[in-house]
Design an enzyme around this catalytic site. Structure first.
Site, short mmCIF file in Angstrom:
data_model
loop_
_atom_site.label_atom_id
_atom_site.label_comp_id
_atom_site.label_asym_id
_atom_site.label_seq_id
_atom_site.Cartn_x
_atom_site.Cartn_y
_atom_site.Cartn_z
CE LYS A 57 -4.49 0.77 0.20
NZ LYS A 57 -5.54 -0.16 -0.28
P1 NAD Z 1 -12.81 7.44 -3.17
O1 NAD Z 1 -11.83 8.48 -2.85
O2 NAD Z 1 -13.21 7.21 -4.59
O3 NAD Z 1 -14.16 7.70 -2.34
C1 NAD Z 1 -14.18 7.87 -0.97
C2 NAD Z 1 -15.56 8.37 -0.55
O4 NAD Z 1 -15.62 8.44 0.86
C3 NAD Z 1 -15.87 9.79 -1.06
O5 NAD Z 1 -17.22 9.84 -1.44
C4 NAD Z 1 -15.61 10.64 0.18
O6 NAD Z 1 -16.34 11.87 0.15
C5 NAD Z 1 -16.12 9.70 1.24
N1 NAD Z 1 -15.69 10.06 2.58
C6 NAD Z 1 -14.49 10.54 3.00
N2 NAD Z 1 -14.52 10.81 4.31
C7 NAD Z 1 -15.77 10.48 4.73
C8 NAD Z 1 -16.42 10.54 5.98
N3 NAD Z 1 -15.80 10.99 7.05
N4 NAD Z 1 -17.71 10.11 6.04
C9 NAD Z 1 -18.35 9.66 4.96
N5 NAD Z 1 -17.78 9.58 3.75
C10 NAD Z 1 -16.51 10.00 3.64
O7 NAD Z 1 -12.24 6.10 -2.52
P2 NAD Z 1 -12.61 4.58 -2.88
O8 NAD Z 1 -11.65 4.10 -3.90
O9 NAD Z 1 -14.07 4.45 -3.14
O10 NAD Z 1 -12.22 3.85 -1.52
C11 NAD Z 1 -13.12 3.78 -0.42
C12 NAD Z 1 -12.69 2.65 0.50
O11 NAD Z 1 -12.69 1.42 -0.22
C13 NAD Z 1 -11.29 2.79 1.08
O12 NAD Z 1 -11.27 2.18 2.37
C14 NAD Z 1 -10.45 1.95 0.13
O13 NAD Z 1 -9.26 1.49 0.75
C15 NAD Z 1 -11.42 0.82 -0.14
N6 NAD Z 1 -11.14 0.06 -1.36
C16 NAD Z 1 -11.09 0.67 -2.57
C17 NAD Z 1 -10.85 -0.09 -3.71
C18 NAD Z 1 -10.85 0.49 -5.08
O14 NAD Z 1 -10.78 -0.26 -6.04
N7 NAD Z 1 -10.97 1.80 -5.26
C19 NAD Z 1 -10.64 -1.47 -3.60
C20 NAD Z 1 -10.71 -2.07 -2.34
C21 NAD Z 1 -10.97 -1.29 -1.23
#
Ligand code: NAD
Length: 436
Positions: free
Chosen positions: A126
């Site tokens: 990561k």
């Molecule tokens: P992203 O940046 O696209 O979206 C994150 C979202 O969370 C946004 O809508 C943001 O406004 C919101 N957010 C931030 N702080 C917040 C809060 N305090 N309360 C509510 N919402 C809040 O990120 P993502 O890629 O969707 O990742 C989200 C989660 O999923 C992370 O934990 C990431 O590690 C995990 N994840 C992502 C992927 C991927 O393929 N993108 C894969 C596996 C896991």
């Protein structure tokens, strides 16, 4: 058998040697506690366990960036590779103000278990930069990304460590990393990152893969619980890559989305939120909380919404000892990494909530990243149908393996999932032996 391989085998001290570099991070402590729980449930060599409780390597870099107003700002960046035992390490790069080394190390460890559960030929990694991307211009973000790539150049590569988008990063971020790396090596090297734009060798369906995988898991759990999707409801925290696609896919399958939140606020509509209209609203540059088709609610209430499925898809440790008992869902589908603390896990194990743990639930992303990497290396593109079909097949296989083990050994779903991932890597480490 193992003493020659791991001389520590005979020592019966604590499996996790505290490491001052990481130990102050609550997220890292959480990852170690989960590993402890797994070690209690399966037969595992103590030396291998020690090795797996710490990352293989961690790099901290300073990233000077010329800002638009001509100031020079210096950001701190991290890349942690937990394991390279099974192949190159794989894992996202996140841009968030609270990123620290311990959090990145925990996320790297979870990536190892996730790749193990999905049986992918990757270790876990990561990366992160302590920055609020919302405060950066596009030019600043590009310079930040390119300089970070330069600083970690020695430890990344298609056979060494492959990055992907995560919180606060996207396809464009990956395109800049791919370009910077390619300029350095002297030829186009799309296989150095996944989650890139399709025109640059990205995989069709990668952007949607995590949310789709989350949905496959939820629908499978519903089947087991005899719930018909059209009669169920959901609340989703986060409307980014994972949260928005999970909303769209759940809605497509008939699930009524009652509440959604992002970093600026939360909204609720008892009749169901029109996800397509909300997507257009947000794409138009407006805030989710101003969506006219729903009422604003307190963000802390989102997780407590009475619903069939709760999907945390934003940050870590949002379900903790103070709110775990107040969740009103039947299924907790962890789209985010690490949304539930070990204390909350204990409380949830006393409830009838069906937990689909993060390492399984959100594994669709890394799975399609694997497809992307394979296609780039072979220079042979798959169709969207092939990608989606294979994703579904691998997700369901992993889901049923975890579910089967949980039932057979009477384990919590998280312990069962982690056991599969941890055991796969442990076996490989034993087989390879300890160098020198
Ligand atoms: P992203 O940046 O696209 O979206 C994150 C979202 O969370 C946004 O809508 C943001 O406004 C919101 N957010 C931030 N702080 C917040 C809060 N305090 N309360 C509510 N919402 C809040 O990120 P993502 O890629 O969707 O990742 C989200 C989660 O999923 C992370 O934990 C990431 O590690 C995990 N994840 C992502 C992927 C991927 O393929 N993108 C894969 C596996 C896991």
């Amino acid at each position: 058998m193992s003493s020659a391989v791991t001389p520590e085998t005979n020592h019966h001290d604590h499996p996790h040697t505290p490491n001052p570099v990481f130990e102050n991070s609550p997220t890292y402590q959480m990852a170690c506690r989960q590993l402890d729980a797994v070690a209690g449930a399966i037969d595992i060599d103590r030396g291998v366990l020690r090795r797996m409780s710490l990352p293989k390597r961690a790099l901290v870099v300073s990233i000077p960036v010329l800002m638009d107003d001509n100031r020079t700002e210096v950001f701190t960046g991290y890349r942690v590779q937990h394991s390279l035992t099974s192949g190159p390490s794989k894992g996202g790069l996140r841009y968030h103000p609270s990123v620290d080394l311990g959090e990145v190390a925990a996320l790297a460890m979870w990536m190892s278990w996730k790749c193990g559960i999905m049986n992918l030929p990757f270790g876990g990694a990561k990366g992160g930069i302590g920055v609020d991307p919302a405060l950066m211009s596009r030019g600043e973000t590009e310079r930040l990304t390119r300089r970070f790539t330069e600083e970690v150049l020695n430890v990344i590569g298609p056979r060494m460590d492959v990055m992907a988008p995560d919180l606060g990063t996207d396809e464009q971020t990956m395109a800049w990393i791919m370009d910077t790396y390619s300029m350095k090596v002297g030829y186009a090297c799309p296989e150095v990152v996944t989650g890139k734009p399709v025109e640059l060798g990205g995989c069709i369906g990668r952007r949607e893969a995590t949310g789709r995988g989350v949905t496959y898991c939820i629908l499978e759990a519903m089947k087991e619980l005899n719930l018909r999707p059209e009669e169920t409801t959901a609340a989703v925290q986060g409307f980014g890559n994972v949260g928005s696609v999970a909303c769209q896919e759940l809605a497509r399958n008939g699930v009524k989305i009652l509440a959604i939140s992002d970093r600026y606020g939360a909204i609720h509509n008892a009749k169901g939120i029109d996800v397509a209209a909300l997507t257009r609203h947000v794409a138009g540059g407006k805030l989710l909380k101003d969506f006219p088709g729903a009422e604003p609610i307190a963000p802390s209430d989102l997780l407590l919404t009475p619903c069939t499925v709760l999907v945390p898809a934003a940050l870590e440790r949002v379900i903790h000892k103070d709110n775990a008992k107040r969740l009103r869902c039947r299924i907790l589908a962890e789209g985010a990494n690490g949304p539930t603390t070990p204390e909350a896990d204990v409380l949830l194990s006393d409830s009838d909530i069906y937990v689909i743990p993060d390492v399984l639930c959100n594994a669709g992303g890394v799975t399609v990243s694997y497809f992307e990497w394979v296609q780039d290396i072979q220079q042979f593109l798959w169709s969207e149908d092939q990608v989606n079909q294979k994703l579904k097949e691998l997700m369901l296989r992993a889901f049923h393996q975890v579910r089967g083990l949980a039932r057979e050994r009477k384990l919590a779903m998280r312990t069962a999932a982690l056991s599969l991932g941890v055991q796969k890597i442990a076996k490989e480490k034993m087989r390879r032996g300890l160098y020198p």
